[in-house]
Design an enzyme around this catalytic site. Sequence first.
Site, PDB file in Angstrom:
ATOM      1  N   ASP A 115     -11.694  15.456 -28.099  1.00 56.75           N
ATOM      2  CA  ASP A 115     -10.365  15.889 -28.511  1.00 56.75           C
ATOM      3  C   ASP A 115      -9.479  14.650 -28.537  1.00 56.75           C
ATOM      4  O   ASP A 115      -9.009  14.181 -27.504  1.00 56.75           O
ATOM      5  CB  ASP A 115      -9.830  16.935 -27.529  1.00 56.75           C
ATOM      6  CG  ASP A 115      -8.442  17.435 -27.926  1.00 56.75           C
ATOM      7  OD1 ASP A 115      -7.793  16.791 -28.782  1.00 56.75           O
ATOM      8  OD2 ASP A 115      -7.996  18.460 -27.373  1.00 56.75           O
ATOM      9  N   PHE A 122      -6.070  19.467 -21.768  1.00 57.47           N
ATOM     10  CA  PHE A 122      -5.235  20.281 -22.649  1.00 57.47           C
ATOM     11  C   PHE A 122      -5.838  20.246 -24.042  1.00 57.47           C
ATOM     12  O   PHE A 122      -6.035  19.178 -24.611  1.00 57.47           O
ATOM     13  CB  PHE A 122      -3.792  19.767 -22.688  1.00 57.47           C
ATOM     14  CG  PHE A 122      -2.925  20.621 -23.580  1.00 57.47           C
ATOM     15  CD1 PHE A 122      -2.491  21.869 -23.162  1.00 57.47           C
ATOM     16  CD2 PHE A 122      -2.562  20.183 -24.853  1.00 57.47           C
ATOM     17  CE1 PHE A 122      -1.719  22.676 -23.997  1.00 57.47           C
ATOM     18  CE2 PHE A 122      -1.783  20.985 -25.686  1.00 57.47           C
ATOM     19  CZ  PHE A 122      -1.358  22.231 -25.252  1.00 57.47           C
ATOM     20  N   LYS A 178      -1.766  15.640 -34.468  1.00 64.02           N
ATOM     21  CA  LYS A 178      -0.591  14.846 -34.116  1.00 64.02           C
ATOM     22  C   LYS A 178      -0.332  13.682 -35.094  1.00 64.02           C
ATOM     23  O   LYS A 178       0.246  13.912 -36.135  1.00 64.02           O
ATOM     24  CB  LYS A 178      -0.674  14.395 -32.662  1.00 64.02           C
ATOM     25  CG  LYS A 178      -0.649  15.615 -31.705  1.00 64.02           C
ATOM     26  CD  LYS A 178      -0.081  15.345 -30.337  1.00 64.02           C
ATOM     27  CE  LYS A 178       0.324  16.641 -29.660  1.00 64.02           C
ATOM     28  NZ  LYS A 178      -0.623  17.177 -28.687  1.00 64.02           N
TER      29      LYS A 178
HETATM   30  C1  LIG Z   1      -1.220  18.567 -28.560  1.00 64.75           C
HETATM   31  C2  LIG Z   1      -2.641  18.686 -28.240  1.00 64.75           C
HETATM   32  C3  LIG Z   1      -3.431  19.753 -28.719  1.00 64.75           C
HETATM   33  C4  LIG Z   1      -2.861  20.924 -29.451  1.00 64.75           C
HETATM   34  O1  LIG Z   1      -2.257  20.605 -30.660  1.00 64.75           O
HETATM   35  P1  LIG Z   1      -1.310  21.683 -31.379  1.00 64.75           P
HETATM   36  O2  LIG Z   1      -0.979  21.017 -32.689  1.00 64.75           O
HETATM   37  O3  LIG Z   1      -0.136  21.910 -30.502  1.00 64.75           O
HETATM   38  O4  LIG Z   1      -2.110  22.916 -31.568  1.00 64.75           O
HETATM   39  C5  LIG Z   1      -4.789  19.738 -28.449  1.00 64.75           C
HETATM   40  N1  LIG Z   1      -5.341  18.738 -27.740  1.00 64.75           N
HETATM   41  C6  LIG Z   1      -4.617  17.709 -27.259  1.00 64.75           C
HETATM   42  C7  LIG Z   1      -5.297  16.614 -26.509  1.00 64.75           C
HETATM   43  C8  LIG Z   1      -3.246  17.657 -27.478  1.00 64.75           C
HETATM   44  O5  LIG Z   1      -2.521  16.652 -26.961  1.00 64.75           O
END
Ligand SMILES: *Cc1c(COP(=O)(O)O)cnc(C)c1O
Length: 396
Positions: free
Chosen positions: A215, A130, A244
């Site tokens: 990521d 994700f 986050k």
């Molecule tokens: C939450 C998340 C995203 C996306 O972040 P947003 O602030 O919702 O755009 C991307 N990568 C990972 C691993 C995430 O958990």
Amino acid sequence: MTITPLMPVYPRCGVRPVRGEGCYLIGERGERYLDFASGIAVNILGHGHPAVVKAIADQAATLMHVSNLYGSPQGEHFAARLVEKTFADTVFFTNSGAEAVECAIKTARRYHYVNGSPERTKIISFSSAFHGRTLGTISATNQPKMRDGFEPLLSGFEVVPFNDLAAATAAVDETTAGFLVEPIQGEGGMTPSSHEFLTGLRKLCDNHGMLLILDEVQCGYARTGLFFAHEHYGITPDIMAVAKGIGGGFPMGACLATEEAAKGMIAGTHGSTYGGNPLAMAVGEAVMDVAINDEFLANVRAKGERLRASLEQLIPNHDHLFESVRGVGLMLGLKLKESAESRAFVAHLRDNHGLLTVSAGENVVRILPPLIIEDSHIAECIEKLSAGARDFEAAA
Ligand SMILES: *Cc1c(COP(=O)(O)O)cnc(C)c1O
């Protein structure tokens, strides 16, 4: 008209929080929830942390927003602190995780473009990943629920099985720019990369002039008990997306890169109206002041071990429901037996026991408490889980 004013893209539940106090959320009717979801790994300092509240109030009264056309003493200062504490030499600030990943993808493509290999555009990403909801970031996942109906997506992505180094190796060709990978998959099911897999990707990048893009939007920023999750593996990326936890609830993110990887990102190549504005920088500094130091991180590791041990002790008592515990630090997942459904159990905990968790892929209940939890919160979580498991099993 049946559509709601709030676009109905979320299956919103009955919890309607109006206030937060530390590790608790309070709903419209005054009901209290133990918040072990933390806005999905965002509120690392819980709700209403005085340092964050003060930073926002003070900075809002001083200077909230100016254009990135002007010099940024606030951005320079916070970026320098991130650079000092990480592999990175430079930082681009964003407002979200997806934007941080977008910047990471653009940085990687530009690197090969200015490096004399404009054909190297393909990013290899992984199953169950994700990376966000923009057109670029959904192009990097193979999950139909995120992609269906939004095509044509961005070309130049290939998705191969996660934790499968042979598959990743086989996908590399002369057009490959690099890998995009979560060191620990969050939405996908709280699955850590194996040591062999992540260090193997690093080696492949080194051997083939490719870039390793991590990521760490969910697994980074103290969540696992180290500043970033890749530190558990003894490797560093070339480019990394962060968000986050970095703002503790204030919307912000960052793309970090080495000087070499960022060499294509010159004036005019990228931008953001809000990214890195003085208010965001003040919050970022406040969160970092509290969370990014040895004592805080050691405490996250200790609390993570305690919570994990307590979860593991629950398993034999509820072996029809719980299968195993996974994850690192305070990024934990409770995998349920196939006969139970994680979404249903998350809803049961929430509605009948006042405990907030999040479901993830692979039938996993995500346990993502604020990083400031005390032993009493761990005990309360375990009590609620245990009671919840008992009546969930009884009803099944
Ligand atoms: C939450 C998340 C995203 C996306 O972040 P947003 O602030 O919702 O755009 C991307 N990568 C990972 C691993 C995430 O958990």
